[in-house]
Design an enzyme around this catalytic site. Structure first.
Site, short mmCIF file in Angstrom:
data_model
loop_
_atom_site.label_atom_id
_atom_site.label_comp_id
_atom_site.label_asym_id
_atom_site.label_seq_id
_atom_site.Cartn_x
_atom_site.Cartn_y
_atom_site.Cartn_z
N VAL A 48 0.88 -1.17 0.01
CA VAL A 48 0.03 -0.16 0.16
C VAL A 48 0.77 1.34 0.01
CG1 VAL A 48 -2.00 -1.07 1.27
CG2 VAL A 48 -0.17 -0.07 2.33
N ILE A 104 1.07 -16.34 -4.78
CA ILE A 104 0.13 -15.61 -5.59
C ILE A 104 0.38 -14.07 -5.56
CG2 ILE A 104 -2.23 -14.95 -5.76
CD1 ILE A 104 -3.07 -17.52 -4.46
N VAL A 106 -1.12 -10.49 -6.99
CA VAL A 106 -2.37 -9.84 -7.97
C VAL A 106 -1.56 -8.41 -7.65
CG1 VAL A 106 -4.71 -9.08 -8.00
CG2 VAL A 106 -4.11 -11.44 -7.05
N TYR A 197 -5.98 6.12 -19.61
CA TYR A 197 -6.36 4.88 -18.86
C TYR A 197 -6.54 3.62 -19.61
CZ TYR A 197 -8.77 1.71 -15.66
OH TYR A 197 -8.83 0.61 -14.71
N SER A 200 -3.31 2.59 -21.09
CA SER A 200 -2.34 1.92 -20.33
C SER A 200 -2.64 0.27 -19.98
CB SER A 200 -2.42 2.54 -18.71
OG SER A 200 -3.46 2.43 -18.00
N THR A 232 -16.65 2.10 -6.27
CA THR A 232 -15.42 2.32 -5.46
C THR A 232 -15.35 3.79 -6.00
OG1 THR A 232 -13.77 1.93 -7.33
CG2 THR A 232 -14.37 0.13 -5.82
#
Length: 322
Positions: A48, A104, A106, A197, A200, A232
């Site tokens: 983060v 994993i 992501v 966007y 990309s 979101t």
């Protein structure tokens, strides 16, 4: 209403597997981490930008009743990374390499801007965050993912969060001349457009396709997916009129973050048949038509070569992916 994303198979058990999710303190990244924990993965690493917000997310995840019930000994660890800084990505990769192995990953972190904003590295922000930094981070994670596969005896997974918006770009066959560098072309302020966007995500999918074709899927399954329109705050940086429009669209069509996150989780648990695939609504679907043509495949190969060259310039410690 958006098509329903399939449920995660009830037999899915990630016991003994570790998972990394970038951009995971909120939204679909947070819900993806929650789903991994509910599937008994541990440790789950949250990468983060804000450690404080990461710690808040960690508490929420470990306090989740279903996580407590199904994965009572779960471990969640926080790592700081700013995808708008190549130095930050490299520093994170160096520190994260101490985990030795990973099952994993992501790569979810992304941004959207409708005006040209350069980072401190001199790259347009959306190009750097959504594409270059993800490509750079992937090269650092591959050795850990391969080590995870060797230890577990089954393939690890590397999943990139892309978007169906890749189908809607102004990029045409002859937009970029043969003698022009693709990355430099997109980094040129004169070539910035409202579809940045979308572009990309087209670049990210092209890179994913090439990477998947070069890595043994018995070691690492590599794919990309679109979570669809999700409720979101991703459009925070959009112009006011687009925010107003999207508020109405979301009220009618948007998935919940948990539903959108299922697309990420499903892509990250496929078998080797999922290698090199692009998923939308939780199902295999064609990527952008441009990438499926002979000219598009040549563009994709050129993008791959130029991206690896640029990554080495940006971070000489980046290991060759193949």
């Amino acid at each position: 209403m958006a098509p329903r994303i399939p449920s995660i198979p009830s037999s899915t058990d990630l016991s003994g597997q570790s998972a990394l999710v970038t951009g995971s303190n909120t939204g679909i990244g947070f819900e993806n981490a929650r789903q991994f924990l509910q599937l008994k993965a541990s440790p789950v690493y949250l990468a983060v930008r804000s450690v404080e917000r990461g710690q808040e997310a960690k508490k929420l995840l470990l306090d989740d009743p279903e996580v407590k019930k199904k994965n009572p000994g779960a471990v969640v660890e926080i790592y700081q990374v700013d995808m708008a800084s190549f130095d930050s990505v490299a520093a994170f990769a160096q520190k994260f390499s101490e985990v030795k192995k990973l099952n994993i990953a992501v790569l979810n972190a992304g941004v959207s801007f409708f005006k040209y904003i350069p980072t401190s590295d001199g790259y347009e922000t959306v190009l750097q965050v959504n594409y270059l930094s993800n490509a750079l981070l992937a090269t650092h994670l591959l050795p850990l993912l391969k080590a995870g596969a060797a230890a577990s005896g089954k393939p690890s997974h590397l999943a990139f969060v892309s978007s169906n918006m890749q189908h809607m770009t102004s990029l045409k066959k002859n937009t970029i001349k043969p003698n022009e560098n693709i990355i430099d072309w997109f980094n040129n302020r004169a070539n910035f457009g409202m579809d940045r966007y979308n572009v990309s995500k087209l670049l990210l999918t092209g890179f994913t396709n090439e990477l998947a074709s070069k890595i043994d899927s018995s070691q690492v399954v590599i794919n990309s997916m679109c979570p669809g329109l999700v409720a979101t705050n991703f459009d925070t940086n959009s112009p006011w009129y687009l925010k107003y429009l999207m508020k109405g669209v979301r009220s009618l069509m948007a998935r919940t973050p948990s539903e959108g996150a299922r697309a990420l989780t499903l892509a990250a648990i496929t078998g080797t048949e999922g290698n090199g695939k692009y998923y939308s609504d939780g199902k295999e679907t064609p990527s952008a038509a441009l990438l499926l043509t002979e000219d598009g495949k040549a563009f994709q190969k050129k993008l791959w070569d130029q991206t690896l060259e640029r990554i080495q310039q940006l971070d000489p410690t980046s290991p060759p992916p193949i």
